[in-house]
Design an enzyme around this catalytic site. Structure first.
Site, PDB file in Angstrom:
ATOM      1  N   GLU A 172      -0.647 -10.708   3.123  1.00 48.37           N
ATOM      2  CA  GLU A 172      -0.306  -9.906   4.308  1.00 48.37           C
ATOM      3  C   GLU A 172      -0.529 -10.730   5.576  1.00 48.37           C
ATOM      4  O   GLU A 172       0.312 -10.737   6.483  1.00 48.37           O
ATOM      5  CB  GLU A 172      -1.171  -8.638   4.347  1.00 48.37           C
ATOM      6  CG  GLU A 172      -0.786  -7.642   3.262  1.00 48.37           C
ATOM      7  CD  GLU A 172      -1.753  -6.479   3.123  1.00 48.37           C
ATOM      8  OE1 GLU A 172      -1.367  -5.484   2.504  1.00 48.37           O
ATOM      9  OE2 GLU A 172      -2.892  -6.562   3.608  1.00 48.37           O
ATOM     10  N   GLY A 178      -5.771  -2.741  -0.675  1.00 44.43           N
ATOM     11  CA  GLY A 178      -4.852  -2.927  -1.802  1.00 44.43           C
ATOM     12  C   GLY A 178      -4.876  -4.358  -2.335  1.00 44.43           C
ATOM     13  O   GLY A 178      -4.006  -4.755  -3.125  1.00 44.43           O
ATOM     14  N   GLY A 193       0.552  -1.141   6.632  1.00 39.46           N
ATOM     15  CA  GLY A 193      -0.506  -0.162   6.866  1.00 39.46           C
ATOM     16  C   GLY A 193      -1.814  -0.837   7.223  1.00 39.46           C
ATOM     17  O   GLY A 193      -1.868  -2.051   7.461  1.00 39.46           O
ATOM     18  N   ALA A 194      -2.881  -0.051   7.255  1.00 39.63           N
ATOM     19  CA  ALA A 194      -4.217  -0.591   7.542  1.00 39.63           C
ATOM     20  C   ALA A 194      -5.250   0.359   6.966  1.00 39.63           C
ATOM     21  O   ALA A 194      -4.983   1.548   6.764  1.00 39.63           O
ATOM     22  CB  ALA A 194      -4.424  -0.731   9.043  1.00 39.63           C
ATOM     23  N   ASP A 195      -6.429  -0.181   6.698  1.00 37.18           N
ATOM     24  CA  ASP A 195      -7.538   0.665   6.237  1.00 37.18           C
ATOM     25  C   ASP A 195      -8.308   1.215   7.426  1.00 37.18           C
ATOM     26  O   ASP A 195      -8.831   2.328   7.356  1.00 37.18           O
ATOM     27  CB  ASP A 195      -8.444  -0.152   5.315  1.00 37.18           C
ATOM     28  CG  ASP A 195      -7.689  -0.605   4.086  1.00 37.18           C
ATOM     29  OD1 ASP A 195      -7.171   0.262   3.366  1.00 37.18           O
ATOM     30  OD2 ASP A 195      -7.560  -1.824   3.876  1.00 37.18           O
ATOM     31  N   LYS A 233      -7.946  -4.703   6.696  1.00 43.84           N
ATOM     32  CA  LYS A 233      -6.918  -4.558   5.680  1.00 43.84           C
ATOM     33  C   LYS A 233      -7.419  -5.174   4.374  1.00 43.84           C
ATOM     34  O   LYS A 233      -8.378  -5.911   4.375  1.00 43.84           O
ATOM     35  CB  LYS A 233      -5.627  -5.258   6.135  1.00 43.84           C
ATOM     36  CG  LYS A 233      -4.984  -4.552   7.309  1.00 43.84           C
ATOM     37  CD  LYS A 233      -3.646  -5.154   7.730  1.00 43.84           C
ATOM     38  CE  LYS A 233      -2.716  -5.454   6.606  1.00 43.84           C
ATOM     39  NZ  LYS A 233      -2.456  -4.294   5.716  1.00 43.84           N
ATOM     40  N   GLY A 244       0.825  -1.204   0.000  1.00 45.51           N
ATOM     41  CA  GLY A 244       0.000   0.000   0.000  1.00 45.51           C
ATOM     42  C   GLY A 244       0.857   1.251   0.000  1.00 45.51           C
ATOM     43  O   GLY A 244       2.089   1.177   0.006  1.00 45.51           O
ATOM     44  N   SER A 245       0.201   2.393   0.041  1.00 43.32           N
ATOM     45  CA  SER A 245       0.946   3.650  -0.073  1.00 43.32           C
ATOM     46  C   SER A 245       1.807   3.910   1.163  1.00 43.32           C
ATOM     47  O   SER A 245       2.928   4.430   1.048  1.00 43.32           O
ATOM     48  CB  SER A 245      -0.014   4.820  -0.316  1.00 43.32           C
ATOM     49  OG  SER A 245      -0.992   4.878   0.700  1.00 43.32           O
ATOM     50  N   THR A 246       1.316   3.559   2.361  1.00 46.09           N
ATOM     51  CA  THR A 246       2.113   3.780   3.569  1.00 46.09           C
ATOM     52  C   THR A 246       3.299   2.810   3.588  1.00 46.09           C
ATOM     53  O   THR A 246       4.422   3.193   3.924  1.00 46.09           O
ATOM     54  CB  THR A 246       1.250   3.611   4.833  1.00 46.09           C
ATOM     55  OG1 THR A 246      -0.017   4.237   4.614  1.00 46.09           O
ATOM     56  CG2 THR A 246       1.918   4.235   6.049  1.00 46.09           C
TER      57      THR A 246
HETATM   58  C1  5RP Z   1      -3.330  -3.560   1.279  1.00 49.17           C
HETATM   59  C2  5RP Z   1      -3.592  -3.096   2.662  1.00 49.17           C
HETATM   60  C3  5RP Z   1      -3.071  -1.749   3.039  1.00 49.17           C
HETATM   61  O1  5RP Z   1      -2.290  -1.874   4.173  1.00 49.17           O
HETATM   62  C4  5RP Z   1      -4.220  -0.836   3.296  1.00 49.17           C
HETATM   63  O2  5RP Z   1      -5.075  -0.825   2.178  1.00 49.17           O
HETATM   64  C5  5RP Z   1      -3.749   0.594   3.607  1.00 49.17           C
HETATM   65  O3  5RP Z   1      -3.238   1.157   2.456  1.00 49.17           O
HETATM   66  P1  5RP Z   1      -2.637   2.623   2.420  1.00 49.17           P
HETATM   67  O4  5RP Z   1      -1.370   2.588   3.202  1.00 49.17           O
HETATM   68  O5  5RP Z   1      -2.423   2.877   0.953  1.00 49.17           O
HETATM   69  O6  5RP Z   1      -3.661   3.556   3.016  1.00 49.17           O
HETATM   70  O7  5RP Z   1      -4.192  -3.739   3.461  1.00 49.17           O
HETATM   71  O8  5RP Z   1      -3.976  -4.772   1.014  1.00 49.17           O
END
Ligand code: 5RP
Length: 223
Positions: free
Chosen positions: A103, A97, A82-84, A94, A29-31
């Site tokens: 994960e 992505g 990261g996490a949603d 999560k 993911g972006s983080t």
């Molecule tokens: C990918 C994930 C990511 O950790 C989650 O979507 C957070 O993404 P971002 O850092 O882009 O906000 O679970 O499967």
């Protein structure tokens, strides 16, 4: 600070958890991408990494970090991702992505799960973010009906007019309308539906540490 600056700040803070000479588990993911870029700067200190997606593997390799197959790794001190959404007990949603299955597998091998996220991901009750569920493609309709029976509203995730296909060849159902007050129980229930590969609830094995980017700095939570 912008959301990207908050993500960058937590990515930098997570470097403190990298253990010298070891293999590190890396999320998607972006983080996680910001974290990989920070990791690239100290790559000489680590043995390598296990990636939770093809995209993460590509980014790690672009920094010259050796990527190990999980089958060749018995243990690792930390997994950073990261996490949603994350709740006050460290349970997470999560899979935004689409990498939830890998994960969860990589995280299961790590001693510690360090969650890095901007503060907007912190919630009292999980479920506002639609819960991703990876399914075997032939089972998406039957699993949809079972998830509706649990009170959710699943939608098949699409990409360019076709169902999105994960790194594992699965499809993703995004389940809206859930108020997840008992995340461990719901994780077990959904994982038990035939045709489900993994649910993107990380509650039975949640985060051990949360590094959350707030306007006044990176806040550390130990769960
Ligand atoms: C990918 C994930 C990511 O950790 C989650 O979507 C957070 O993404 P971002 O850092 O882009 O906000 O679970 O499967």
């Amino acid at each position: 600070m912008t959301q990207d600056e908050l993500k960058q700040a937590v990515a930098r803070a997570a470097i403190e958890y990298v253990v010298d000479g070891e293999i590190i588990g890396v999320g998607t993911g972006s983080t996680a991408n910001f974290f990989i870029d920070e990791l690239g700067k100290i790559k000489h200190r680590i043995k390598g990494a296990v990636a939770s997606s093809e995209a993460t593997a590509v980014r790690l390799k672009s920094h010259g970090i050796q990527v190990f197959d999980l089958n060749d790794v018995e243990s690792m001190p930390v997994y950073i991702d990261g996490a949603d959404e994350i709740d006050p007990k460290g349970a997470m949603i999560k899979g935004g992505g689409a990498a939830l299955t890998r994960e969860k597998i990589v995280a299961s091998v790590a001693d510690k799960f360090i969650c890095i996220a901007d503060g907007s991901k912190l919630v009292d009750v999980l479920g506002k973010f639609p819960l991703p569920v990876e399914v075997i493609p032939m089972a998406h309709a039957v699993v949809t009906r079972k998830l509706q029976a649990l009170g959710g509203q699943p939608t098949l995730r699409m990409k360019d007019g076709n169902p999105l296909v994960t790194d594992n060849g699965g499809y993703i159902l995004d389940v809206a309308g859930l108020q997840i007050t008992a995340p461990q129980e719901l994780e077990a229930k959904i994982n038990n539906i035939v045709g489900v590969v993994t649910v993107g609830l990380f509650a039975q094995r949640g985060a051990d540490v949360g590094l959350l980017g707030m306007a006044d700095g990176v806040k550390k939570f130990v769960y």
